[in-house]
Scaffold this active site. Structure first.
Site, mmCIF file in Angstrom:
data_model
loop_
_atom_site.group_PDB
_atom_site.id
_atom_site.type_symbol
_atom_site.label_atom_id
_atom_site.label_comp_id
_atom_site.label_asym_id
_atom_site.label_seq_id
_atom_site.Cartn_x
_atom_site.Cartn_y
_atom_site.Cartn_z
ATOM 1 N N ASP A 23 0.862 -1.168 0.000
ATOM 2 C CA ASP A 23 0.000 0.000 0.000
ATOM 3 C C ASP A 23 0.913 1.237 0.000
ATOM 4 O OD1 ASP A 23 -2.374 1.621 0.559
ATOM 5 O OD2 ASP A 23 -1.465 1.836 2.549
ATOM 6 N N ASP A 25 0.071 5.281 0.947
ATOM 7 C CA ASP A 25 0.010 6.234 2.072
ATOM 8 C C ASP A 25 -0.161 5.485 3.404
ATOM 9 O OD1 ASP A 25 -0.135 8.772 3.346
ATOM 10 O OD2 ASP A 25 -1.132 9.562 1.571
ATOM 11 N N ASP A 220 -1.656 -0.444 5.965
ATOM 12 C CA ASP A 220 -1.991 0.145 7.275
ATOM 13 C C ASP A 220 -3.497 0.149 7.555
ATOM 14 O OD1 ASP A 220 -2.312 2.177 5.232
ATOM 15 O OD2 ASP A 220 -2.581 3.627 6.856
HETATM 16 MG MG LIG Z 1 -2.807 3.283 3.417
#
Ligand SMILES: [Mg+2]
Length: 272
Positions: A23, A25, A220
């Site tokens: 992923d 960000d 995240d």
């Molecule tokens: Mg993310």
């Protein structure tokens, strides 16, 4: 912190992983800042013989735009790839609607990506409709899309995130557009391509030529990144460098529980 309890499992996971899906960000950078010594970490992963694929639901930007940003931050290697939910939608169309004309609600960047893959775009009399993250959305496009839905044309969405991560208040993303169109047309997408569903996972595994258990998803967001990995039979690593903290990570439902947790992806280095 369950880190030490996960040690053996993490070693096994890394041992069988050929491709890390990363992923963006909250996982490799936050905004315009790499997380810790991420450039060094990614270089170490590449040197271990493993491939890196940056994997995002954001279908408003092209893969080239993400590659440019990652290069600028020193995070993009020559063999690396970027895969967006927009690319997944284009590949899905090629596999399931070959030769059909497409009405695309999407940015100019995504229109170019579709055209480059030989997909014929048609705003007048399309065979199939695709809803992407269109940051230049207009009433005209919405009204047309709604009309084609009312006529019963197949309906594909690139992804279904309700909002887009950003500084301050999160702006509406495709999931919010989907709700608007549900209200006006009574329809919901026939297929959603991006994380956490099976479409992008299946396309990625076949594109990369690897078995599902040789892929590990790192992210995240438990309800998109980790659920995506779990839904597709990939290994899953939750990183606490973004929107999930250790307390929240302890309370996840089974669908969103990762196989391992790291403070950040930088901690992977000692398991390579
Ligand atoms: Mg993310």
């Amino acid at each position: 912190m369950r880190l030490s309890a996960d040690d053996g499992q993490l070693r096994a996971l890394v041992g069988r992983t050929r491709v890390f899906l990363l992923d963006l960000d909250g996982t490799v950078y936050i905004g315009d800042e790499p997380i810790g010594p991420m450039a060094r970490t990614l270089a170490a992963v590449r040197s271990s013989g493993r491939k890196l694929v940056f994997c995002t639901n954001n279908s408003s930007k092209s893969a080239q735009a993400y590659a440019r940003k990652l290069k600028k931050l020193g995070l993009f290697g020559r063999e690396d790839e970027v895969y967006t939910s927009g690319i997944a939608a284009a590949e899905y169309l090629r596999a399931n609607f070959a030769g059909k004309r497409v009405f695309l609600v999407g940015t100019a960047a995504l229109r170019r990506e579709f055209s480059a893959r030989g997909i014929a775009l048609d705003d007048a009399d399309p065979d199939v409709c695709v809803l992407a993250y269109d940051t230049a959305l207009t009433f005209r496009k919405l009204a047309l899309f709604n009309r084609f839905l009312a006529e019963g044309k197949p309906y594909i969405a690139t992804h279904a995130d309700a909002v887009c991560p950003a500084k301050g208040v999160y702006p509406p993303d495709v999931g919010s557009f989907i709700e608007l169109l549900r209200c006006s047309s009574g329809r919901v997408p026939d297929v959603v391509c991006g994380k956490p569903g099976p479409v992008m996972g299946g396309l990625l595994a076949s594109h990369l030529g690897v078995a599902a258990n040789e892929v590990a998803m790192v992210g995240d967001r438990p309800y998109t990144d980790i659920r995506f990995g779990n839904n597709n039979g990939f290994g899953t690593v939750l990183v606490l460098s973004g929107e999930t903290d250790a307390a929240a990570a302890e309370k996840l439902p089974p669908s969103d529980r990762p196989q391992a947790i790291l403070n950040s992806f930088n901690d992977i280095e000692k398991y390579l």
